[in-house]
Design a protein around this motif. Structure first.
Motif, PDB file in Angstrom:
ATOM      1  N   LEU A   1       0.773  -1.172  -0.383  1.00 50.74           N
ATOM      2  CA  LEU A   1       0.327   0.003   0.044  1.00 50.74           C
ATOM      3  C   LEU A   1       0.569   1.224  -0.085  1.00 50.74           C
ATOM      4  CD1 LEU A   1      -3.160  -0.780   2.315  1.00 50.74           C
ATOM      5  CD2 LEU A   1      -2.729  -0.808   0.223  1.00 50.74           C
ATOM      6  N   LYS A   2       2.213   0.844  -0.109  1.00 44.85           N
ATOM      7  CA  LYS A   2       3.249   2.568  -0.131  1.00 44.85           C
ATOM      8  C   LYS A   2       2.567   3.362  -0.924  1.00 44.85           C
ATOM      9  CE  LYS A   2       5.762   0.887   3.203  1.00 44.85           C
ATOM     10  NZ  LYS A   2       6.379   0.020   3.516  1.00 44.85           N
ATOM     11  N   ASP A   3       2.769   2.695  -2.784  1.00 48.52           N
ATOM     12  CA  ASP A   3       2.638   3.648  -3.635  1.00 48.52           C
ATOM     13  C   ASP A   3       0.281   4.107  -3.967  1.00 48.52           C
ATOM     14  OD1 ASP A   3       3.548   4.515  -6.517  1.00 48.52           O
ATOM     15  OD2 ASP A   3       1.640   3.695  -6.618  1.00 48.52           O
ATOM     16  N   PRO A   4       0.369   4.971  -4.165  1.00 52.40           N
ATOM     17  CA  PRO A   4      -0.743   5.675  -3.792  1.00 52.40           C
ATOM     18  C   PRO A   4      -1.720   5.033  -4.735  1.00 52.40           C
ATOM     19  CG  PRO A   4       0.655   7.736  -3.800  1.00 52.40           C
ATOM     20  CD  PRO A   4       1.430   6.443  -3.939  1.00 52.40           C
ATOM     21  N   TYR A   5      -0.892   4.764  -5.917  1.00 52.34           N
ATOM     22  CA  TYR A   5      -2.234   3.475  -7.135  1.00 52.34           C
ATOM     23  C   TYR A   5      -1.985   1.995  -6.897  1.00 52.34           C
ATOM     24  CZ  TYR A   5      -2.805   8.867  -8.652  1.00 52.34           C
ATOM     25  OH  TYR A   5      -2.817  10.204  -8.357  1.00 52.34           O
ATOM     26  N   SER A   6      -1.896   1.659  -5.859  1.00 46.91           N
ATOM     27  CA  SER A   6      -2.204   0.324  -5.902  1.00 46.91           C
ATOM     28  C   SER A   6      -3.148  -0.322  -5.274  1.00 46.91           C
ATOM     29  CB  SER A   6      -0.533  -0.108  -4.929  1.00 46.91           C
ATOM     30  OG  SER A   6      -0.731   0.921  -3.967  1.00 46.91           O
ATOM     31  N   ILE A   7      -3.501  -1.331  -5.655  1.00 48.69           N
ATOM     32  CA  ILE A   7      -4.526  -2.442  -4.935  1.00 48.69           C
ATOM     33  C   ILE A   7      -4.265  -3.625  -4.409  1.00 48.69           C
ATOM     34  CG2 ILE A   7      -5.523  -2.358  -6.956  1.00 48.69           C
ATOM     35  CD1 ILE A   7      -8.334  -2.363  -5.978  1.00 48.69           C
ATOM     36  N   MET A   8      -4.377  -4.242  -3.299  1.00 50.55           N
ATOM     37  CA  MET A   8      -4.333  -5.574  -2.723  1.00 50.55           C
ATOM     38  C   MET A   8      -5.799  -5.853  -2.948  1.00 50.55           C
ATOM     39  SD  MET A   8      -2.082  -4.723  -0.160  1.00 50.55           S
ATOM     40  CE  MET A   8      -1.368  -6.403   1.009  1.00 50.55           C
ATOM     41  N   LEU A   9      -5.570  -7.586  -3.455  1.00 49.47           N
ATOM     42  CA  LEU A   9      -6.292  -8.299  -3.285  1.00 49.47           C
ATOM     43  C   LEU A   9      -6.758  -9.066  -2.228  1.00 49.47           C
ATOM     44  CD1 LEU A   9      -6.368  -8.515  -6.946  1.00 49.47           C
ATOM     45  CD2 LEU A   9      -7.320  -6.414  -5.825  1.00 49.47           C
ATOM     46  N   SER A  10      -8.257  -9.701  -1.872  1.00 47.89           N
ATOM     47  CA  SER A  10      -7.556 -11.159  -1.216  1.00 47.89           C
ATOM     48  C   SER A  10      -7.861 -12.375  -2.240  1.00 47.89           C
ATOM     49  CB  SER A  10      -9.481 -11.334  -0.791  1.00 47.89           C
ATOM     50  OG  SER A  10     -10.317 -11.093  -1.327  1.00 47.89           O
ATOM     51  N   ALA A  11      -7.875 -13.397  -1.854  1.00 51.64           N
ATOM     52  CA  ALA A  11      -7.641 -13.850  -3.228  1.00 51.64           C
ATOM     53  C   ALA A  11      -9.126 -14.537  -3.329  1.00 51.64           C
ATOM     54  CB  ALA A  11      -7.665 -15.519  -2.043  1.00 51.64           C
ATOM     55  N   SER A  12     -10.320 -14.301  -3.206  1.00 56.36           N
ATOM     56  CA  SER A  12     -11.281 -14.235  -4.029  1.00 56.36           C
ATOM     57  C   SER A  12     -11.533 -13.743  -4.655  1.00 56.36           C
ATOM     58  CB  SER A  12     -12.592 -14.927  -2.873  1.00 56.36           C
ATOM     59  OG  SER A  12     -13.092 -13.825  -1.696  1.00 56.36           O
TER      60      SER A  12
ATOM     61  N   GLY B   1      -9.505 -14.906 -12.449  1.00 55.93           N
ATOM     62  CA  GLY B   1      -9.365 -16.132 -13.100  1.00 55.93           C
ATOM     63  C   GLY B   1      -8.081 -16.679 -12.100  1.00 55.93           C
ATOM     64  N   LYS B   2      -7.687 -17.659 -13.454  1.00 59.55           N
ATOM     65  CA  LYS B   2      -5.876 -18.354 -12.833  1.00 59.55           C
ATOM     66  C   LYS B   2      -5.463 -17.250 -13.211  1.00 59.55           C
ATOM     67  CE  LYS B   2      -7.829 -22.904 -12.330  1.00 59.55           C
ATOM     68  NZ  LYS B   2      -9.066 -22.082 -11.956  1.00 59.55           N
ATOM     69  N   GLU B   3      -5.120 -16.057 -13.991  1.00 57.77           N
ATOM     70  CA  GLU B   3      -4.239 -14.945 -13.891  1.00 57.77           C
ATOM     71  C   GLU B   3      -3.561 -14.818 -12.871  1.00 57.77           C
ATOM     72  OE1 GLU B   3      -4.391 -12.031 -17.920  1.00 57.77           O
ATOM     73  OE2 GLU B   3      -6.427 -13.237 -17.311  1.00 57.77           O
ATOM     74  N   ASP B   4      -1.821 -14.667 -13.708  1.00 62.30           N
ATOM     75  CA  ASP B   4      -1.290 -14.142 -12.442  1.00 62.30           C
ATOM     76  C   ASP B   4      -2.001 -12.620 -11.988  1.00 62.30           C
ATOM     77  OD1 ASP B   4       0.083 -13.187 -10.515  1.00 62.30           O
ATOM     78  OD2 ASP B   4       1.517 -13.593 -10.915  1.00 62.30           O
ATOM     79  N   PRO B   5      -2.234 -11.938 -11.014  1.00 61.32           N
ATOM     80  CA  PRO B   5      -3.051 -10.833 -10.972  1.00 61.32           C
ATOM     81  C   PRO B   5      -1.917  -9.897 -10.575  1.00 61.32           C
ATOM     82  CG  PRO B   5      -3.704 -11.869  -8.984  1.00 61.32           C
ATOM     83  CD  PRO B   5      -2.775 -12.734 -10.182  1.00 61.32           C
ATOM     84  N   ILE B   6      -0.913 -10.444  -9.936  1.00 61.95           N
ATOM     85  CA  ILE B   6       0.683  -9.179 -10.133  1.00 61.95           C
ATOM     86  C   ILE B   6       0.848  -8.145 -11.057  1.00 61.95           C
ATOM     87  CG2 ILE B   6       2.907  -9.083  -8.512  1.00 61.95           C
ATOM     88  CD1 ILE B   6       0.774  -9.410  -6.745  1.00 61.95           C
ATOM     89  N   ASN B   7       0.723  -6.666 -10.911  1.00 63.87           N
ATOM     90  CA  ASN B   7       1.183  -5.553 -11.944  1.00 63.87           C
ATOM     91  C   ASN B   7      -0.013  -5.131 -13.079  1.00 63.87           C
ATOM     92  OD1 ASN B   7       3.618  -5.165 -10.224  1.00 63.87           O
ATOM     93  ND2 ASN B   7       4.922  -6.834 -11.350  1.00 63.87           N
ATOM     94  N   LYS B   8      -1.377  -5.978 -12.559  1.00 67.89           N
ATOM     95  CA  LYS B   8      -1.649  -6.054 -13.241  1.00 67.89           C
ATOM     96  C   LYS B   8      -2.806  -4.288 -13.127  1.00 67.89           C
ATOM     97  CE  LYS B   8      -1.963  -9.902 -16.724  1.00 67.89           C
ATOM     98  NZ  LYS B   8      -2.511 -10.728 -15.538  1.00 67.89           N
ATOM     99  N   THR B   9      -3.193  -4.025 -13.989  1.00 68.72           N
ATOM    100  CA  THR B   9      -3.712  -2.580 -13.936  1.00 68.72           C
ATOM    101  C   THR B   9      -5.390  -3.090 -14.090  1.00 68.72           C
ATOM    102  OG1 THR B   9      -1.840  -1.226 -15.068  1.00 68.72           O
ATOM    103  CG2 THR B   9      -4.151   0.022 -14.406  1.00 68.72           C
ATOM    104  N   ILE B  10      -5.776  -1.974 -13.116  1.00 69.01           N
ATOM    105  CA  ILE B  10      -7.635  -2.027 -13.100  1.00 69.01           C
ATOM    106  C   ILE B  10      -7.647  -0.892 -12.349  1.00 69.01           C
ATOM    107  CG2 ILE B  10      -9.176  -2.695 -11.170  1.00 69.01           C
ATOM    108  CD1 ILE B  10      -7.619  -5.030 -10.202  1.00 69.01           C
ATOM    109  N   LYS B  11      -9.068   0.096 -13.343  1.00 71.93           N
ATOM    110  CA  LYS B  11      -9.617   1.020 -13.597  1.00 71.93           C
ATOM    111  C   LYS B  11     -10.442   1.115 -12.251  1.00 71.93           C
ATOM    112  CE  LYS B  11     -10.191   4.248 -16.952  1.00 71.93           C
ATOM    113  NZ  LYS B  11      -8.751   5.432 -16.934  1.00 71.93           N
ATOM    114  N   PHE B  12      -9.948   2.484 -11.448  1.00 69.41           N
ATOM    115  CA  PHE B  12     -10.767   1.692  -9.883  1.00 69.41           C
ATOM    116  C   PHE B  12     -11.863   2.692  -9.675  1.00 69.41           C
ATOM    117  CE2 PHE B  12     -11.044   3.125  -5.450  1.00 69.41           C
ATOM    118  CZ  PHE B  12     -11.160   2.202  -5.162  1.00 69.41           C
TER     119      PHE B  12
END
Lengths: 220, 794
Positions: free
Chosen positions: B140-151, B158-169
């Motif tokens: 959570l150090k960078d303002p434009y970041s997000i952490m997701l729960s496993a679900s 889905g099965k893809e690795d979410p790390i470093n993916k970009t989401i429109k928030f």
């Protein structure tokens, strides 16, 4: 073997004291076969129960194999009769939930005898009384005579020195009765001391001595 | 020997099938109830222990004096975190400023998903000891970041690795996924959080927060802390008391803000405050249900004891024989205990089956997600203890009682269960029915209280109202959309408002009026509403008039509720002036109180005013009552999608939101009613068994009476009277105890029923009826039996 001296037993009702046993003296030697007779209410069963230590008395001395029963505590008394006395009842008093085999086995369990030994002892008795084939039946599946046979087998399993029988043939027909009585005679001949309570002269005749009771007193 | 005991016990069970079913069944149900309650209590007591630093985490809360009363709140100014960090830094390991929990829209390409989460300062993952599946706790150090729960990660990527993916928030910011954490378990306070974002992002999203004139005067966020390893919670809590008061203006100081720490340990169980004192909360239900569990189990044990002793005459002969052929008393005691333990063990196995089967239902009623902790050694340890105690409880009385018989009496047949032998049994039956009657009374009162609150006037019409969040595009085209929907016939009216109808989102101070006590600091719910609000929700104007587009002056007008009118103390409020932050507003109308908050507490003095749509976050739509609701909704959705194609059409029926206010109470009502039914069931099983034995014991007597001319009714009365007397006695004992406990429960609620005597009468009558039905079956069966047969059994 045992000796009763001046045994009294009474109950108090209001101001009256009713004597169930009154100054009873009795001495029994090993190997005797005694029949206690008398009319209803004369105290036959009470006397037998006192001898069997199932009942207490109010006055007098009771010596059993050199132990003074009147001075023993309840626990010691039950240890004593557990070891030396076997009971046969008029109503058989088998445990309905147990098989013939288990009914006979139960006294041994209470004497903490090992399983293997128990098996051998029970097998002997079953064999001797010729009821091996009935060992897995429950009491309700047997005739009265057979039930009493099991009752006797159970009384004898722990090898007591004294066998007490309260009208053992009272619930049986005459043929079954005779069989039981001849069994008693046979046991007696092998050395078992037996005391029975009976109404019947014929049964009393199997014994070696007859004690007549009347109103709690031994009739001379 | 043990083997022998169990063998006999098994045969006894098989032989007396009816008796065994009652015994094992009753005990199994009792044990299952106790086990379910045990699991529930364990769940409650271990709440939040998922977090390793559980003992050192706390929420910063404040007491304050509002409208002359001390209130307690979790809301804090955004400056609270920095203040604690800078001035009291040595007391804390982590200080985490946080937003409220809210829904946010996550978009990846055409995919739009709503997830619930908080904005936290960067130390939150460390403080909460999140189990990271991917990435690190530094996410959570960078303002434009997000952490997701496993679900959440799975539902988005889905099965893809979410790390470093970009989401429109929330359709406005691009954020990068920096970590995936294991979903927080259901028995944690933060269980809802499926996403976590940096607090910095919230500040960017809500620029007004940094531009406030008086940043210490507005409480719009939460503060969580973990105290330093060597610090003591109480001491730190006392030390920060004036953390806010030191920073506020003179006017604001009138609220007497007092900051304190509420330890995580107390969040769940001690969540209630009255007059600034932590009075308890869910802990009362832990106690209540704990006691019920013990009682229900006790009832089942009592059954066992009762039935065993009721059968004593049957067993007496066996005891006599055993003693005559050499059994010592302690050997018999062992035998009877072996029997009771066999029953308990069997019952335990059945109870496990019942628990496994009922757990989903129980979870639904209790609002939990409890599983059977098969792998937890503690669970088995408790079960073992449980079996030991239950066996001891249920076996002790029969074991000690039956083994005390004198062989001679029993064998001679002179033995009769004495006159007083049935006294303990009667006491046990009375105990059972006392508990059952208390539970019946409790259930009725809880339902009455819920019903009472449901029937409370709410000041508006719930029917056909739906609530929607206000998106910027809707705000922009508000009037057009309103006309379009009205013209299409989907709705009767549409209004905008700051808060939804079932909540208060905004309260304000700074009100002045003629005759106000100058030392008092006030705080009123202040709802900004559009002109048609009143018409949409159908509020009742008591005096004055509604807002109207025809009066330009309505932008500086208040409509107040009755409570406010009472609180302000004006004789004739309409036309009077209420100053808000120095600006005069005219009171143009008084409305009946609208219940937006808890139905159990008084409605707060509330003011309504109208201004631009900027402060309105909710839309309230009144569906056309002439038209099928489904049709109307799909029509509304069409219009919706036209303006906000990327936002899920997420509406809520006001009716349902209103209903959720009763969830906690309904849960208690439901649970207590189920427990009452089970307690009664178990008691009846016992009664049934007892009645059958009494009937059996008196077979001869019944036969003789019948020969002498007794009718079935006579005999039925003869056999039932005893039980009826016992149940009446139980009701008499139960009433004052139940009154005491329910009264202290009801005191928690300001809006509550009075306990009426009819409830007690009703419970007693119900218990009596149940008793009679149970007992009569046996009584009548005994009474209609052929006397010749029963007399022959001699």
């Amino acid at each position: 073997m045992l000796e009763l001296k001046g045994i009294y037993k009474w109950v108090n009702t209001g101001n009256n004291r009713i004597f169930l046993l009154k100054d009873v003296d009795l001495s029994v030697k090993p190997g005797e076969f005694i029949s206690i007779m008398g009319p209803s209410g004369s105290g036959k069963s009470t006397l037998l129960n006192v001898i069997g230590m199932l009942d207490t008395f109010d006055q007098g001395e009771y010596n059993f194999l050199h132990e003074s029963v009147h001075q023993l505590k309840v626990k010691q008394r039950s240890a004593l009769y557990k070891q030396y006395i076997g009971f046969v009842f008029q109503a058989y008093h088998l445990i309905d939930e147990l098989t013939v085999y288990e009914n006979i086995e139960t006294p041994l369990i209470y004497q903490n005898i090992k399983t293997s030994e128990r098996k051998a002892l029970v097998a002997d008795v079953l064999d001797r009384f010729q009821i091996v084939g009935k060992k897995d039946l429950f009491p309700t599946q047997l005739s009265g005579g057979q039930q009493q046979l099991v009752g006797i087998a159970r009384a004898l399993i722990a090898k007591p020195k004294l066998l007490l029988a309260d009208e053992p043939t009272g619930n049986l027909n005459s043929k079954q009765g005779e069989e039981i009585m001849s069994l008693f005679r046979e046991l007696n001949r092998e050395g078992m001391t037996i005391i029975q309570v009976t109404h019947s002269e014929k049964n009393a005749a199997y014994g070696s001595r007859i004690i007549n009771l009347l109103d709690g007193m031994v009739a001379q | 020997m043990i083997k022998n005991y169990f063998k006999i016990a098994c045969r006894n069970l098989v032989k007396n099938k009816g008796y065994s079913v009652i015994n094992i069944g009753g005990l199994a149900v009792g044990m299952a109830v106790a086990m379910l309650i045990g699991l529930w209590v364990y769940d409650e007591l271990t709440f939040d222990t998922y977090h390793k630093n559980y003992d050192r985490i706390a929420q910063v809360m404040q007491h304050a004096n509002f409208n002359g009363k001390t209130e307690t709140q979790v809301a804090n100014p955004a400056l609270m975190g920095p203040e604690l960090r800078n001035k009291y830094g040595s007391d804390f390991k982590y200080v985490v400023q946080s937003s409220w929990t809210g829904s946010h829209l996550l978009s990846i390409g055409d995919k739009h998903i709503t997830k619930v989460g908080n904005f936290f300062e960067p130390d939150a993952p460390d403080m909460l000891t999140l189990k990271m599946l991917k990435g690190t706790r530094a996410g959570l150090k960078d303002p434009y970041s997000i952490m997701l729960s496993a679900s959440a990660a799975e539902s988005i990527f889905g099965k893809e690795d979410p790390i470093n993916k970009t989401i429109k928030f929330d359709r406005s910011f691009d954020v990068k996924v920096t970590g995936v954490y294991e979903d927080l378990p259901d028995n944690t306070s933060f269980r809802e959080l499926k996403i976590m974002m940096p607090w910095e992002l919230w500040l960017i999203q809500n620029p007004w927060a940094k531009q406030m004139r008086e940043p210490w005067g507005s409480n719009f966020s939460q503060t969580f802390v973990q105290i330093a390893d060597n610090a003591a919670m109480q001491k730190v809590s006392a030390r920060i008391k004036n953390a806010k008061l030191n920073n506020v203006s003179k006017e604001e100081a009138k609220y007497q803000w007092a900051v304190f720490l509420q330890p995580m340990r107390k969040w769940n169980l001690y969540n209630e405050f009255k007059n600034g004192v932590n009075t308890g909360g869910n802990i009362q239900y832990v106690w209540l249900f704990g006691i019920i569990g013990v009682f229900v189990l006790l009832l089942a044990c009592i059954n066992f004891m009762n039935l065993a002793t009721a059968r004593s005459e049957k067993r007496a002969r066996e005891v006599g024989i055993r003693k005559a052929i050499g059994s010592l008393r302690w050997q018999l005691i062992k035998q009877f205990f072996a029997e009771s333990y066999l029953v308990v063990l069997l019952a335990f196995v059945f109870s496990l089956i019942i628990v496994v089967m009922l757990l989903p239902l129980f979870n639904e009623i209790a609002g939990k997600k409890i599983g059977v902790p098969w792998a937890n050694p503690l669970f088995w340890f408790f079960n073992l203890l449980f079996i030991l105690i239950t066996g001891l409880l249920s076996g002790s009385y029969p074991a000690l009682y039956l083994s005390s018989f004198q062989p001679l009496e029993v064998l001679k047949g002179t033995y009769r269960v004495g006159k007083f032998a049935s006294v303990p049994r009667k006491i046990l039956v009375v105990t059972q029915f006392t508990v059952s009657v208390m539970l019946i009374i409790g259930t009725i009162i809880v339902y009455q209280q819920i019903q009472h609150a449901k029937n409370r006037p709410i000041g508006y019409t719930r029917n056909g109202l739906i609530n929607l969040g206000m998106e910027p595009e809707i705000r922009e085209h508000y009037e057009t959309i309103r006309n379009e929907l009205k013209n299409s016939g989907a709705i009767e009216e549409m209004a905008a408002s700051n808060s939804p109808l079932t909540q208060v989102w905004n309260t304000n101070g700074g009100f002045e009026w003629e005759g106000k006590d100058p030392g008092m600091a006030v705080d009123f719910p202040n709802n900004t509403v559009s002109y048609e609000f009143g018409k949409t929700v159908n509020w009742k104007i008591k005096e004055g008039r509604d807002f109207s587009r025809d009066f330009a002056t309505d932008s500086v007008a208040f409509i107040i509720n009755e409570s406010a009118a009472d609180f302000l103390g004006f004789k004739d409020p309409v036309g009077k002036v209420l100053k808000w932050n120095g600006q005069p507003f005219t009171i143009i109308g008084i409305v009946n109180d609208i219940m937006q908050e808890s139905p159990f507490y008084p409605i707060r003095p509330t003011v309504y005013h109208t201004s631009g749509y900027d402060n309105m976050y909710n839309l309230i739509l009144k569906l056309n009552s002439q038209q099928n609701a489904k049709q109307s909704l799909s029509r509304i959705e069409q219009v919706w999608k036209k303006y906000t194609p990327n936002v899920p059409f997420d509406y809520k029926f006001v009716d349902e939101e209103f209903g959720s206010k009763f969830r906690a109470e309904e849960r208690i009502g439901k649970l207590s009613s189920y427990f009452a039914i089970l307690a009664i069931f178990i008691s009846c099983l016992g009664l049934f068994g007892m009645a059958s034995f009494v009937a059996e014991q008196r077979t001869k007597e019944i036969g003789i009476r019948k020969v002498l001319g007794a009718s079935v009714v006579n005999l039925w009365r003869l056999l039932s009277t005893e039980f009826v007397v016992l149940v009446i006695l139980s009701s008499i004992i139960a009433a004052p105890i139940a009154y005491y406990y329910l009264n202290s429960w009801l005191i928690n609620y300001d809006y509550r029923i009075k306990i009426s005597w009819q409830v007690f009468a009703l419970a007693a009558v119900a218990a009596l009826a149940i008793t009679l039905i149970t007992v009569s079956f046996q009584a009548i069966r005994a009474a209609i039996a052929n006397p010749v047969r029963s007399l022959r059994t001699e």
